[in-house]
Scaffold this motif. Structure first.
Motif, mmCIF file in Angstrom:
data_model
loop_
_atom_site.group_PDB
_atom_site.id
_atom_site.type_symbol
_atom_site.label_atom_id
_atom_site.label_comp_id
_atom_site.label_asym_id
_atom_site.label_seq_id
_atom_site.Cartn_x
_atom_site.Cartn_y
_atom_site.Cartn_z
ATOM 1 N N ASN A 105 -5.333 2.741 -2.204
ATOM 2 C CA ASN A 105 -5.365 3.604 -1.041
ATOM 3 C C ASN A 105 -4.572 4.891 -1.264
ATOM 4 O O ASN A 105 -3.383 4.858 -1.544
ATOM 5 C CB ASN A 105 -4.790 2.853 0.171
ATOM 6 C CG ASN A 105 -4.899 3.647 1.439
ATOM 7 O OD1 ASN A 105 -5.846 4.399 1.616
ATOM 8 N ND2 ASN A 105 -3.928 3.481 2.324
ATOM 9 N N SER A 133 0.822 -1.211 0.000
ATOM 10 C CA SER A 133 0.000 0.000 0.000
ATOM 11 C C SER A 133 0.851 1.253 0.000
ATOM 12 O O SER A 133 0.435 2.305 -0.489
ATOM 13 C CB SER A 133 -0.934 -0.006 1.219
ATOM 14 O OG SER A 133 -0.187 0.095 2.412
ATOM 15 N N ASN A 137 -14.397 1.694 -3.831
ATOM 16 C CA ASN A 137 -14.061 1.904 -2.429
ATOM 17 C C ASN A 137 -13.017 0.898 -1.952
ATOM 18 O O ASN A 137 -13.080 -0.276 -2.279
ATOM 19 C CB ASN A 137 -15.313 1.764 -1.557
ATOM 20 C CG ASN A 137 -16.220 2.969 -1.670
ATOM 21 O OD1 ASN A 137 -15.749 4.086 -1.875
ATOM 22 N ND2 ASN A 137 -17.516 2.758 -1.537
ATOM 23 N N GLY A 138 -12.054 1.387 -1.183
ATOM 24 C CA GLY A 138 -11.086 0.514 -0.552
ATOM 25 C C GLY A 138 -9.946 0.063 -1.427
ATOM 26 O O GLY A 138 -9.107 -0.726 -0.990
ATOM 27 N N GLU A 139 -9.878 0.528 -2.671
ATOM 28 C CA GLU A 139 -8.803 0.122 -3.577
ATOM 29 C C GLU A 139 -7.911 1.314 -3.901
ATOM 30 O O GLU A 139 -8.356 2.445 -3.928
ATOM 31 C CB GLU A 139 -9.372 -0.482 -4.863
ATOM 32 C CG GLU A 139 -10.196 -1.749 -4.623
ATOM 33 C CD GLU A 139 -10.646 -2.412 -5.923
ATOM 34 O OE1 GLU A 139 -10.114 -2.057 -6.983
ATOM 35 O OE2 GLU A 139 -11.526 -3.287 -5.846
#
Length: 330
Positions: A295, A103, A291-293
């Protein structure tokens, strides 16, 4: 985190998953023989530790500790779990570190879709800025409906378009630009004082339209329909540079946005830009993503776009001094 046992069949007691946090608490109790030690390590009360262990035993379906002995001893089931728990916890910690590194590190690939009016104006600066963050950058350009479909099908990871895609689950959008539509007419068009009405232009010159399959074309058509203005459909184009070029050649008039004007710099000297003073219309550009990818990447792109749009204000002022008022980065 839950660990699920797919082989477990229905039982009179027990659960089909184990909580990693509970296993960690159990391991400390097993090592030290003390619930007090576990409570201190995890900053919780001793009753809370006892409750976690009881839930874990319920999930396992067997007692893990013999509480009758002092100090407590592991049961056969507890010995099996403790033997596996250390490796499981180490693997989980390693997995967390690897995911955290991914990330924070440079993205290996990003597939981004850009609406045409953005691609040739802000696109080059955006791509240049993203090269330091992404190893492989794939960029597609097109009209908003096509970009929407490609994002939903996962052919694209992120798009910039006028479509916020509010009706699709798990897709989030962030507005990055709001701009007002303006009128362009051939430079030879003679006008009275002030800006002509849309109805007057529709009855005087042919309307050079955006394609009905583009989002901007649909938005303009609906706006004219609400005003009960229905010019003949003679010319339609997908791209702004074509629309502005046609007006520059004296073929007709058009409704465009400031960003669309910057897509056709060669034709700007041959058109007049006029505000829509009656029944104004505006559009927005959005970053849409799951959403959530990726970051932090949408926020990074939004910051880059804001700087790019701010840099466009001087170019718009050269076209018309009042034009920057109709162009707002967000």
């Amino acid at each position: 985190m839950q660990l699920t046992n797919p082989a477990r069949k229905s039982r009179s007691k027990g659960s089909d998953h184990l909580e990693l946090r509970a296993i960690d608490v159990f391991s400390v109790v097993a090592e030290t023989g003390s619930m007090t030690a576990a409570a201190l390590k995890f900053s919780m009360t001793q009753p809370a530790v006892s409750q976690i262990l009881k839930h874990l035993e319920t999930d396992v379906g067997a007692p893990l500790l013999d509480r009758e002995l002092r100090p407590m001893r592991l049961t056969p089931a507890g010995e099996v779990l403790f033997a596996r728990a250390q490796r499981l916890l180490r693997d989980a910690e390693q997995l967390y570190r690897e995911l955290h590194q991914v990330s924070e590190a440079k993205l290996q690939r990003l597939r981004i879709g850009l609406v045409d009016s953005f691609t040739s104006t802000a696109g080059p600066q955006l791509i240049k800025a993203l090269q330091q963050d992404v190893e492989q950058l794939l960029v597609w350009s097109g009209i908003a409906p096509d970009l929407r479909n490609e994002l939903v099908r996962r052919d694209l990871d992120l798009i910039i378009s006028p479509d916020p895609i509010h009706d699709v689950d798990n897709i989030h959008s962030r507005r990055i630009l709001k701009e007002s539509f303006v009128i362009i007419v051939p430079d030879s068009f003679s006008q009275r004082e002030g800006s002509p009405s849309l109805a007057h232009l529709a009855s005087t010159l042919p309307l050079v339209r955006y394609s009905h399959r583009s989002l901007i074309g649909m938005q303009i058509r609906k706006h004219l329909g609400r005003l009960r203005i229905d010019p003949p459909r003679h010319l339609e184009f997908d791209t702004s540079d074509s629309v502005v070029a046609m007006v520059g050649e004296g073929i007709g008039w058009a409704i465009v946005t400031p960003l669309c004007l910057l897509q056709a710099p060669a034709a700007l000297s041959r058109v007049k830009v006029l505000p829509i003073t009656c029944a104004p219309l505006s559009r927005s550009l959005y970053i849409a993503y799951r959403n959530g990818e990726f970051n932090g990447m949408p926020e990074r792109i939004a910051d880059i776009c804001e700087r790019i749009f701010d840099g466009m204000l001087s170019k718009l002022q050269q076209v018309e001094p009042w034009l920057p008022q109709h162009f707002q980065a967000e």
